[in-house]
Design an enzyme around this catalytic site. Structure first.
Site, PDB file in Angstrom:
ATOM      1  N   ARG A  58       0.800  -1.221   0.000  1.00  0.00           N
ATOM      2  CA  ARG A  58       0.000   0.000   0.000  1.00  0.00           C
ATOM      3  C   ARG A  58       0.836   1.276   0.000  1.00  0.00           C
ATOM      4  NH1 ARG A  58      -2.843  -4.004   1.879  1.00  0.00           N
ATOM      5  NH2 ARG A  58      -0.868  -4.496   2.843  1.00  0.00           N
ATOM      6  N   THR A  59       1.787   1.349   0.901  1.00  0.00           N
ATOM      7  CA  THR A  59       2.498   2.618   1.072  1.00  0.00           C
ATOM      8  C   THR A  59       3.269   2.975  -0.201  1.00  0.00           C
ATOM      9  OG1 THR A  59       2.696   2.124   3.417  1.00  0.00           O
ATOM     10  CG2 THR A  59       4.057   3.910   2.573  1.00  0.00           C
ATOM     11  N   LYS A  88      26.370  -3.868  -1.168  1.00  0.00           N
ATOM     12  CA  LYS A  88      27.831  -3.726  -1.269  1.00  0.00           C
ATOM     13  C   LYS A  88      28.414  -3.049  -0.039  1.00  0.00           C
ATOM     14  CE  LYS A  88      27.414  -3.093  -6.263  1.00  0.00           C
ATOM     15  NZ  LYS A  88      27.588  -2.123  -7.352  1.00  0.00           N
ATOM     16  N   ARG A 109      11.407   3.962   3.307  1.00  0.00           N
ATOM     17  CA  ARG A 109      11.038   2.985   4.348  1.00  0.00           C
ATOM     18  C   ARG A 109      12.295   2.218   4.706  1.00  0.00           C
ATOM     19  NH1 ARG A 109       5.930  -0.976   4.473  1.00  0.00           N
ATOM     20  NH2 ARG A 109       5.049   1.005   5.131  1.00  0.00           N
ATOM     21  N   HIS A 137       5.269   6.109  11.455  1.00  0.00           N
ATOM     22  CA  HIS A 137       4.730   5.988  10.096  1.00  0.00           C
ATOM     23  C   HIS A 137       3.721   7.131   9.930  1.00  0.00           C
ATOM     24  CE1 HIS A 137       3.502   4.335   6.393  1.00  0.00           C
ATOM     25  NE2 HIS A 137       3.232   3.085   6.737  1.00  0.00           N
TER      26      HIS A 137
HETATM   27  C1  NCD Z   1       1.931  -1.020   8.274  1.00  0.00           C
HETATM   28  C2  NCD Z   1       3.427  -0.792   8.388  1.00  0.00           C
HETATM   29  O1  NCD Z   1       4.177  -1.041   7.430  1.00  0.00           O
HETATM   30  O2  NCD Z   1       3.805  -0.328   9.452  1.00  0.00           O
HETATM   31  N1  NCD Z   1       1.507  -1.244   6.956  1.00  0.00           N
HETATM   32  C3  NCD Z   1       1.212  -0.167   6.155  1.00  0.00           C
HETATM   33  O3  NCD Z   1       2.054   0.667   5.882  1.00  0.00           O
HETATM   34  N2  NCD Z   1      -0.038  -0.046   5.725  1.00  0.00           N
HETATM   35  C4  NCD Z   1       1.399  -2.030   9.227  1.00  0.00           C
HETATM   36  C5  NCD Z   1       1.970  -3.412   9.230  1.00  0.00           C
HETATM   37  O4  NCD Z   1       2.873  -3.743   8.469  1.00  0.00           O
HETATM   38  O5  NCD Z   1       1.471  -4.206  10.027  1.00  0.00           O
END
Ligand code: NCD
Length: 311
Positions: A58-59, A88, A109, A137
């Protein structure tokens, strides 16, 4: 290039947000949600880099879609731990220094808490935290809040139960900081003892005089809450597999839970879900998690427009 006149140079933590900024972001998100196509492409000529060292559906895809819909181009590495020069031995500092020469924004991320903050110090362009280990997040918290407002018509005065892995769940950490900006919020933190919120967040809630209660039994609050926010037990953060196995089935939202939940309540989940919400819940009108995921697109369009656009 750095532009100090922008309300947000980087978005690393929910701590940086206030009600005025959130209102602005939600106004933009509503506009994008309600205009089928964005006639004006405010980000033409910009390049957004999505650098993901951890899995994401999703993100990453909603950020990429948001950037493309706004007219920006996207460069990305979806498995930076395996396919970038990290393999590397390149440090995140060096990687970020390089990418900031190629892009106008970096959506990052990373598996390490604090990585986005480090990146922001080495980047000459905007950095957006798309999840840093079990830290924060913030863009998820914004879309969560947007969903609450859209579904319930208000944020002030809500009663919310956050359930599951409150220790490692970064979405919960960011959302709790945002909820603190609103009035008369009642928070129930529902988890096994081993997965209670980190001390830092607890101290924050106490300092801010938040109305919160840490409990283990979900059934006691079901007829009181407006929002049931469920989270996945974060398998990848556990040092011991045995510990994870003993906690993975701590909660299960199913029809019997639904029967006790208020008619007007909503069920949210940042997704992905594993077993914590049964499939039978999906067809209930209170199940808001797929609508929530869709809102991610509009909110991320709003964030990119705010941080990279002209006005
Ligand atoms: C979450 C995350 O990555 O923190 N997912 C997301 O971004 N929608 C929640 C999760 O991974 O459980």
């Amino acid at each position: 290039m750095k532009d100090n006149s922008r309300p947000l140079q980087h978005l690393i933590s929910s701590k940086q947000l206030n009600r005025e900024l959130i209102k602005k972001i939600f106004g933009k998100a509503e506009y994008f949600e309600n205009s089928n196509s964005v006639n004006k492409k405010p980000l033409v000529g910009k390049v957004v880099a999505c650098i993901f060292y951890e899995p994401s559906t999703r993100t990453r895809l909603s950020f990429e879609s948001a950037a493309l819909r706004l007219g920006a181009a996207v460069i990305s590495t979806e498995s930076a731990s395996h396919f970038s020069s990290a393999v590397k031995g390149e440090t995140i500092e060096d990687t970020i220094r390089i990418i900031s020469g190629y892009a106008d924004a970096i959506v990052l991320r990373h598996y390490k808490e604090g990585a986005a903050e480090v990146a922001s110090r080495f980047s000459t362009v905007t950095v957006i935290n798309a999840g840093d280990g079990s830290g924060e997040h913030p863009t998820q918290a914004l879309l969560d809040l947007y969903t609450i407002k859209k579904e319930l018509g208000r944020i002030d005065g809500i009663k919310i139960g956050l359930v599951g892995d409150l220790l490692y769940g970064r979405t919960v950490h960011s959302l709790l900081r945002l909820l603190n900006l609103y009035k008369n919020i009642k928070i129930y933190l529902v988890s096994p003892k081993e997965l209670r919120i980190p001390e830092e967040i607890r101290t924050f809630l106490i300092e801010k005089k938040a109305d919160f209660k840490e409990i283990e039994d979900l059934s006691t609050i079901l007829n009181d809450i407006d929002v049931l926010y469920v989270t996945r037990i974060q398998k990848e953060r556990f040092k011991s597999k045995k510990k994870y196995e003993s906690l993975k089935a701590s909660f299960q939202i199913n029809n019997s839970v639904l029967r006790k939940l208020k008619n007007k309540a909503i069920i949210m989940h940042p997704l992905p879900r594993v077993t914590e919400i049964s499939f039978e819940v999906d067809s209930d009108k209170r199940a808001a998690y797929f609508r929530q995921a869709k809102n991610g697109l509009f909110v991320r369009m709003a964030i990119l427009d705010l941080m990279l656009g002209e006005d």
